[in-house]
Design an enzyme around this catalytic site. Structure first.
Site, short mmCIF file in Angstrom:
data_model
loop_
_atom_site.label_atom_id
_atom_site.label_comp_id
_atom_site.label_asym_id
_atom_site.label_seq_id
_atom_site.Cartn_x
_atom_site.Cartn_y
_atom_site.Cartn_z
N CYS A 13 104.15 53.34 116.10
CA CYS A 13 104.69 54.69 116.30
C CYS A 13 103.54 55.69 116.41
CB CYS A 13 105.57 55.10 115.12
SG CYS A 13 106.99 54.02 114.87
N ASP A 31 135.74 62.26 99.68
CA ASP A 31 136.57 62.87 100.70
C ASP A 31 136.45 61.95 101.91
OD1 ASP A 31 137.87 64.82 102.30
OD2 ASP A 31 135.91 65.39 103.07
N ASP A 48 136.99 71.13 100.10
CA ASP A 48 136.50 70.33 98.98
C ASP A 48 135.76 71.16 97.93
OD1 ASP A 48 137.35 67.79 99.90
OD2 ASP A 48 135.71 67.81 101.35
#
Lengths: 744, 57
Positions: free
Chosen positions: A36, A441, A626
């Site tokens: 990389c 959730d 939530d």
């Protein structure tokens, strides 16, 4: 979110290097091998106008150098992102450079102390063996004077970190643990000089320098640990830099970094968003929570011409803001806030250790003084009494105790940052360690936050266009899916979101509603939906449409849920979505229960029931609906895609598409709690054993120095054990942020 | 014991040489990217470049 539409102001990040060159730093995600490094560097260096590019693998940062005339960071970002590495502009903090300087100063001190310790030891060993054989007093004196010649300058240079710190607290009439250390060093050196002048058999230069050397080892480890944690926090903050939605003159929405907003810009603030800059409301109305800004906890109604302040949370409406003062919540503030929350806040263990260390510092001096007096009264020689007192002074110093918990905390925060988890509160680690039940959730938490409409071609385009315009006002993932589908939609001002139901607005006298079928007044038996998809309804006057939206599970959701269950945790799913869509996700996984069609209040009621059963609950959720449940749970986590209202309630926020951070947060915090307890016991045991031995006069200064610095190094190394990746996580511990496969 | 006249300065000199070598590497920025250095040693970019001839102007 299309990156092409993002216009960014890069002048904030660029640095003129002089001699016609400009440099800029980036944080690069996904760099994980030597390949990389060379791919990125060689691709960039091939660009005309780029003078140099260098990847720092340790800090995952990239520095690019341009000729002033060809400075074009957007092109560089496109190039690197095109290779699959997400890239963010980054400004190193000023104190990051100071910290680097401090680290290299500590290393220099360490090197000097090491040099001194080795050479003095060479002379000391000769004297020790000479003392039991045939060394002449003249040679011994020569060796002692040579030791002094090395020890005095070495101690004066390498002891600086301790002397400075001790002096700075003494000046304001306080004591810290560097005071007894400095006192011990100075006394040991002074006494050795007196002894040497009197041609005595023993001198203690070796102990003083050895003490400095080993303490510096511990100091450097501690410092490097903190620096690493800070660097990772800086990278994360760059990725999480707050953005704002600027309305351009032709009504288009453009996402910009909040720091790039200028006075006069118009900004759209949706329900659940944080207000990005100070300004005046020019359209729409809402209620906002200003508790962060003013401390006032009741929500304030805002209408046209109300002033709002950066940092407030928009609760339910959508409004447009004219910016009056440019946002100053820059990246730098973000990093500081992050660190303060994660490392700075006083957890239970830190408070305990702090109090112990504070009480202990005077005790150290008193114990040493009493030992001196005691031995003198018992008839020992002044020489022996002073020597024992020095040993006590060195050995009782509560370094290990003071390091025991903070060391673990810093390493833990660093490990969590590296897994892509931010802590919003410092004691979250302790609470996470106690969790025995996890409640998820579904939408946006177990599933990815960007679902797709599957039946778009069966819906009237005009209706879909209107639905998308209304959807822009909501943060709900299903709404976002619709908004994304129609890229040209312009937002409707004055839309109101009813948490857990949907959004509504009135345009030209016609009420528009987008949300659950019941909210839109659509008979859901008329459109039997496929079970795999979620359903969202839209009604404009008497016309309506039902949109089917398919959600993909987060990658590795199955594996994470199974691992959590193996850890002995009870798992539940609570969703506002239809039961059939929840069943689709929950089936076949070890959930104790799952429920669909819940309102926010139902979720809180469910959590309260768990709480009354004595369960300690971790809530993982993302939507505005939530937020109450997140606040009600013992500890809570949100994905970074969550509404900012939910993020503000959550104790921890995780980035990336994967669910693994939830597992990682739980295992890491359990491990951290274990290490904190171990460390406190280690430190306490050391003191209980070593102090009586020192008072009894059974140790030499050299042994005291080794024991004391040894204890703090043991505690630090024990904390560092946390960094070692365990089992399966080893393979991917460093890459929680995989580049997304879809170019969304 | 006259050997000390040689050995003691020699020991000190060797120690000082090591110390200055370390300080030089520190100042040279050789500890800035420890993980990167371990990977760069395997990269043959420089080799390929010298074969292709100088690329930069």
């Amino acid at each position: 979110m299309s990156r092409a539409a993002e216009k960014q102001d890069f002048s904030l990040f660029a640095k003129a290097a002089g001699d016609g060159r400009t440099t800029m730093d980036f944080v690069v995600e996904g760099v994980r091998c030597g390949g990389c490094i060379s791919r990125i560097e060689s691709a960039l260096k091939k660009q005309p106008g780029i003078r140099d590019a260098r990847v720092n693998f340790t800090s995952r940062r990239l520095t690019v150098v341009w000729d002033d005339r060809t400075f074009d960071p957007a092109a560089a970002i496109r190039l690197v992102e095109g290779m699959g590495y997400r890239t963010h502009p980054f400004t190193p903090r000023a104190d990051e450079r100071e910290e680097a300087a401090q680290a290299s100063f500590l290393l220099r001190c360490l090197a000097v102390a090491g040099f001194g310790a080795m050479n003095i030891m060479l002379l000391s060993v000769s004297v020790w063996s000479g003392n039991v054989t045939d060394i002449t007093p003249e040679t011994r004196d020569l060796f002692h004077w040579l030791s002094a010649l090395i020890a005095l300058p070495v101690a004066a240079y390498a002891g600086q970190p301790f002397f400075r710190s001790a002096w700075s607290v003494l000046r304001v009439g306080k004591v810290n643990m560097d005071v007894p250390i400095s006192l011990g060093i100075v006394l040991a050196l002074g006494m050795s000089l007196v002894e040497t002048a009197g041609s005595a058999e023993h001198a203690y230069f070796d102990s003083a320098v050895m003490l400095i050397f080993f303490l510096l080892c511990g100091r450097y480890l501690d410092h490097a640990m903190r620096r690493k944690t800070r660097a990772v926090a800086g990278n994360l903050a760059a990725m999480k830099a707050e953005t704002a939605h600027r309305l351009s003159d032709n009504g288009e929405l453009i996402e910009v970094p909040a720091a790039a907003l200028m006075a006069g810009d118009r900004v759209l603030v949706r329900a659940g968003d944080r207000v990005p800059a100070d300004g005046v409301v020019v359209g729409g109305s809402s209620r906002i929570d200003e508790s962060i800004v003013t401390g006032e906890t009741t929500a304030r109604e805002i209408v046209r011409n109300s002033a709002v302040y950066a940092g407030s949370l928009n609760l339910d409406g959508t409004f447009t803001l004219r910016v009056t003062a440019a946002g100053d919540n820059t990246l730098l503030d973000d990093i500081d806030r992050l660190l303060q929350k994660a490392v700075g806040s006083r957890s239970k263990y830190v408070r305990l250790a702090d109090r112990a260390a504070q009480l202990y510092a005077p005790v150290v001096h008193a114990t040493a003084a009493l030992t001196l007096a005691g031995w003198l009264l018992a008839g020992a020689s002044v020489h022996a009494a002073v020597l024992t007192a020095i040993c006590v002074l060195i050995i009782t110093c509560p370094c290990a105790l003071a390091l025991a918990v903070p060391a673990v905390q810093v390493v833990t925060a660093g490990k969590l940052f590296r897994s892509g988890i931010f802590l919003n509160s410092g004691d979250a680690i302790e609470r996470l360690a106690e969790v025995d039940t996890v409640v998820f959730d579904k939408t946006g938490t177990l599933t990815l936050p960007d679902p797709q409409i599957v039946n778009a071609n069966t819906i009237d385009p005009a209706l879909l266009q209107q639905a998308a315009a209304l959807a822009l006002s909501s943060r709900h993932p299903l709404a976002a899916a619709i908004a994304r589908h129609v890229a040209t939609a312009q937002p409707i001002l004055g839309a109101v979101e009813e948490a857990g139901k949907g959004v509504r607005a009135t345009v030209d006298g016609i009420e528009l509603r987008l949300g659950s079928l019941a909210f839109c007044g659509i008979d859901d038996t008329a459109n039997p939906p496929e079970s795999a998809a979620s359903v969202i309804g839209f009604r404009a006057g008497d016309r309506f449409a039902v949109m089917l939206i398919h959600q993909a599970l987060r990658p590795e959701a199955h594996a994470v849920v199974r691992s959590l269950s193996r850890l002995g945790l009870q798992l539940h799913v609570l969703s506002g979505d239809r039961a059939a869509a929840v069943a689709e996700v929950a089936e076949g996984l070890p959930f104790s229960s799952w429920q669909g069609g819940l309102k926010p209040g139902d979720k809180v009621a469910f959590l309260d029931r768990l709480k009354s059963e004595g369960r300690r609950v971790l809530m993982v959720g993302d939507g505005i609906n939530d937020a109450p449940a997140l606040a009600a749970a013992l500890v809570s986590m949100s994905p970074i895609s969550a509404a900012q209202l939910s993020q503000a309630q959550a104790d921890a926020v995780f980035v990336g598409d994967r669910l693994t951070p939830v597992l990682e947060a739980l295992t890491t915090s359990r491990e951290a709690r274990r290490l904190m307890t171990q460390n406190l016991w280690l430190a306490a045991l050391y003191n209980m054993v070593a102090v009586p031995i020192a008072i009894a006069g059974l140790v030499t200064p050299l042994i005291a120095a080794l024991a004391m610095s040894g204890s703090s190094i043991v505690v630090t190394l024990n904390a560092l054990r946390l960094r070692r990746p365990s089992g399966r996580q080893r393979a991917d511990a460093d890459m929680p942020l995989q580049p997304r496969t879809s170019p969304a | 014991m006259s050997v000390l006249v040689v050995l003691v300065p020699l020991a000190l000199g060797l120690g000082l040489a090591g110390l200055f070598a370390f300080l030089w590497t520190l100042k040279n920025g050789q500890y800035d990217d420890m993980e990167g250095a371990s990977l760069r040693v395997l990269s043959d970019d420089d080799l390929a470049e010298s074969e292709r001839g100088p690329r930069r102007d």
